[in-house]
Scaffold this active site. Structure first.
Site, PDB file in Angstrom:
ATOM      1  N   SER A  72      63.486  82.738  10.877  1.00 39.43           N
ATOM      2  CA  SER A  72      63.536  82.622  12.340  1.00 39.43           C
ATOM      3  C   SER A  72      62.635  81.489  12.847  1.00 39.43           C
ATOM      4  CB  SER A  72      63.091  83.951  12.981  1.00 39.43           C
ATOM      5  OG  SER A  72      62.956  83.791  14.380  1.00 39.43           O
TER       6      SER A  72
ATOM      7  N   SER B 208      57.101  84.711   5.999  1.00 39.76           N
ATOM      8  CA  SER B 208      57.322  85.935   6.794  1.00 39.76           C
ATOM      9  C   SER B 208      56.020  86.661   7.064  1.00 39.76           C
ATOM     10  CB  SER B 208      58.290  86.849   6.041  1.00 39.76           C
ATOM     11  OG  SER B 208      59.497  86.145   5.768  1.00 39.76           O
TER      12      SER B 208
ATOM     13  N   ILE C 163      60.992  85.952  -4.852  1.00 38.28           N
ATOM     14  CA  ILE C 163      61.138  85.657  -6.287  1.00 38.28           C
ATOM     15  C   ILE C 163      60.131  84.595  -6.716  1.00 38.28           C
ATOM     16  CG2 ILE C 163      63.599  86.289  -6.329  1.00 38.28           C
ATOM     17  CD1 ILE C 163      64.189  83.226  -6.482  1.00 38.28           C
ATOM     18  N   ASP C 164      59.622  83.796  -5.736  1.00 39.63           N
ATOM     19  CA  ASP C 164      58.686  82.714  -6.080  1.00 39.63           C
ATOM     20  C   ASP C 164      57.381  83.233  -6.659  1.00 39.63           C
ATOM     21  OD1 ASP C 164      59.500  80.734  -3.105  1.00 39.63           O
ATOM     22  OD2 ASP C 164      60.637  81.246  -4.904  1.00 39.63           O
TER      23      ASP C 164
ATOM     24  N   ARG D 243      72.764  69.301 -27.935  1.00 42.80           N
ATOM     25  CA  ARG D 243      72.491  68.674 -26.638  1.00 42.80           C
ATOM     26  C   ARG D 243      71.132  69.105 -26.094  1.00 42.80           C
ATOM     27  NH1 ARG D 243      78.473  70.077 -24.174  1.00 42.80           N
ATOM     28  NH2 ARG D 243      79.503  68.075 -24.630  1.00 42.80           N
TER      29      ARG D 243
ATOM     30  N   ARG E  49      60.215  77.041  -5.041  1.00 43.51           N
ATOM     31  CA  ARG E  49      59.698  76.200  -3.949  1.00 43.51           C
ATOM     32  C   ARG E  49      58.562  75.336  -4.514  1.00 43.51           C
ATOM     33  NH1 ARG E  49      60.957  76.963   1.421  1.00 43.51           N
ATOM     34  NH2 ARG E  49      61.514  79.140   1.098  1.00 43.51           N
TER      35      ARG E  49
ATOM     36  N   GLU F 159      61.624  74.801 -24.946  1.00 41.50           N
ATOM     37  CA  GLU F 159      60.831  73.833 -25.699  1.00 41.50           C
ATOM     38  C   GLU F 159      59.834  73.095 -24.801  1.00 41.50           C
ATOM     39  OE1 GLU F 159      63.693  75.191 -28.411  1.00 41.50           O
ATOM     40  OE2 GLU F 159      64.015  74.517 -26.354  1.00 41.50           O
TER      41      GLU F 159
ATOM     42  N   GLN G  99      69.436  83.289  -8.954  1.00 37.16           N
ATOM     43  CA  GLN G  99      68.105  83.859  -9.221  1.00 37.16           C
ATOM     44  C   GLN G  99      67.680  84.848  -8.136  1.00 37.16           C
ATOM     45  OE1 GLN G  99      65.470  80.303 -10.705  1.00 37.16           O
ATOM     46  NE2 GLN G  99      67.260  79.468  -9.640  1.00 37.16           N
ATOM     47  N   ARG G 100      68.373  84.834  -7.020  1.00 35.06           N
ATOM     48  CA  ARG G 100      67.989  85.701  -5.893  1.00 35.06           C
ATOM     49  C   ARG G 100      68.790  87.004  -5.893  1.00 35.06           C
ATOM     50  NH1 ARG G 100      66.595  81.943  -1.628  1.00 35.06           N
ATOM     51  NH2 ARG G 100      67.714  83.225  -0.108  1.00 35.06           N
TER      52      ARG G 100
HETATM   53  O1  F6P Z   1      61.586  81.384  -1.268  1.00 38.69           O
HETATM   54  C1  F6P Z   1      62.621  81.781  -2.121  1.00 38.69           C
HETATM   55  C2  F6P Z   1      63.556  80.622  -2.369  1.00 38.69           C
HETATM   56  O2  F6P Z   1      64.562  81.058  -3.220  1.00 38.69           O
HETATM   57  C3  F6P Z   1      62.890  79.390  -2.960  1.00 38.69           C
HETATM   58  O3  F6P Z   1      62.624  79.528  -4.345  1.00 38.69           O
HETATM   59  C4  F6P Z   1      63.924  78.344  -2.643  1.00 38.69           C
HETATM   60  O4  F6P Z   1      63.400  77.035  -2.673  1.00 38.69           O
HETATM   61  C5  F6P Z   1      64.344  78.763  -1.232  1.00 38.69           C
HETATM   62  O5  F6P Z   1      64.150  80.170  -1.155  1.00 38.69           O
HETATM   63  C6  F6P Z   1      65.798  78.473  -0.908  1.00 38.69           C
HETATM   64  O6  F6P Z   1      65.940  78.800   0.463  1.00 38.69           O
HETATM   65  P1  F6P Z   1      67.408  79.113   1.068  1.00 38.69           P
HETATM   66  O7  F6P Z   1      67.883  80.408   0.466  1.00 38.69           O
HETATM   67  O8  F6P Z   1      67.160  79.222   2.540  1.00 38.69           O
HETATM   68  O9  F6P Z   1      68.265  77.959   0.656  1.00 38.69           O
END
Ligand code: F6P
Length: 318
Positions: free
Chosen positions: A73, A105, A126-127, A161, A170, A186, A250-251
């Site tokens: 927001s 937030s 997740i960060d 490869r 982030r 690696e 990843q989210r």
């Molecule tokens: O803060 C969580 C996150 O997934 C970051 O790792 C990523 O850079 C950002 O949100 C992506 O934001 P949005 O979902 O708004 O593209």
């Protein structure tokens, strides 16, 4: 009857629903009326919330995402938006606000707490970039990335490869570091450390001399341009170098058991802290121990890089 509003804000994270469920059920158990706010901090400005009951949070502990939806927001970042939100809460007689979210937030929560509402922070991103605590969603994201590394390693080794895998975070390298160690990458490049690509090139070349014609290079998105890194590695190793941006997978996904336990414990601890009269605290800790720490204090601290994992990766990955 005392009231609690609960919301999820910022980037969604696996386990947010488990935290919502815990705040609602522990709140009702402790004699509070609990209200679920839609679409994060923006929902406060719009006065968009509804009373929650035990059934409102049935069958969500295993679901990724957030049933209360979320947002980033811009309006709330302005004092005018926060005053509107605060007046909405006052009119509804809601004096406690549980915010499930990341740095941005919880910072918004700290700002509105200055107007008088009691803010309880539940770290969920997740960060995992919030000081003093493990954040909800991090464990699930690490498992998602570790699984992706396994799958990519199969094809990398079959074709000989080099794969550069970009992960989220982030400005923080926590996902890359933990998933890199778990997946046996690696090389791992994170923003907290100055990365020397010559080390990566030498590792690939030394491996090739031993007949290892593939490599996994994990890059945190804040560590630099993945495509520039690709060009440099291709040019200096002569290898076929591919790039994979894992992005928003990843989210998502069902939260791990560890994240469900962490979220459940933090949600209940948030209600307990309100019952004990604690104000403007953030739930901090891990599955084994959670305490309320100063919200302002936590937000003003920088998270330290896991040097133990950096050292482990250096020794074990060849
Ligand atoms: O803060 C969580 C996150 O997934 C970051 O790792 C990523 O850079 C950002 O949100 C992506 O934001 P949005 O979902 O708004 O593209």
């Amino acid at each position: 009857m005392r009231k609690i509003a609960v919301l999820t804000s910022g980037g969604d994270a696996p386990g947010m629903n488990a935290a919502i469920r815990a705040v609602v059920r522990a709140g009702i158990y402790s004699g509070f009326q609990v209200f679920g706010v839609m679409r994060g901090l923006q929902g406060l400005i719009q006065g968009d919330w509804q009373a929650m009951n035990l059934g409102s949070v049935a069958d969500i502990i295993h679901r990724g995402g957030t049933v209360l939806k979320t947002s980033r927001s811009e309006e709330f970042m302005e004092i005018k938006g926060r005053v509107t939100a605060y007046r909405n809460l006052q009119r509804a007689g809601i004096d406690n606000l549980a915010i499930i979210g990341g740095n941005g937030s919880l910072t918004g929560g700290w700002e509105i707490s200055k107007l008088g509402v009691n803010v309880i922070g539940i770290p969920a991103t997740i960060d995992n970039d919030i000081a003093e605590t493990t954040s909800i969603g991090f464990d699930t994201a690490v498992n998602t990335v570790a699984d992706a590394i396994n799958r990519i390693r199969d094809t990398a080794s079959s074709h000989g490869r080099v794969f550069i895998i970009e992960v989220m975070g982030r400005h923080c390298g926590e996902i890359a570091l933990s998933a890199g160690v778990a997946g046996g990458a690696e090389s791992i490049l994170i923003p907290e450390i100055n990365n020397d690509l010559r080390e990566v090139v030498n590792k690939i070349k030394q491996g090739a001399k031993r007949g290892k014609l593939y490599s996994i290079v994990l890059v945190a998105e804040g560590a630099g341009s993945t495509y520039e890194i690709k060009e440099i590695l291709a040019e200096q190793t002569g290898m076929d170098v591919k790039v994979i941006i894992l992005g928003h997978i990843q989210r998502g996904g069902t939260p791990s058991a560890a994240d469900r336990i962490l979220a459940s414990a933090m949600g209940k601890a948030a209600v307990d802290n309100i019952s004990e009269g604690k104000r403007n605290v953030m739930m901090a800790g891990d599955c084994h121990n959670i305490e309320g720490v100063s919200l302002e204090g936590a937000l003003n601290k920088n998270r330290q890089v896991r040097n133990d994992l950096v050292a482990l990766a250096r020794v074990l990955s060849t």
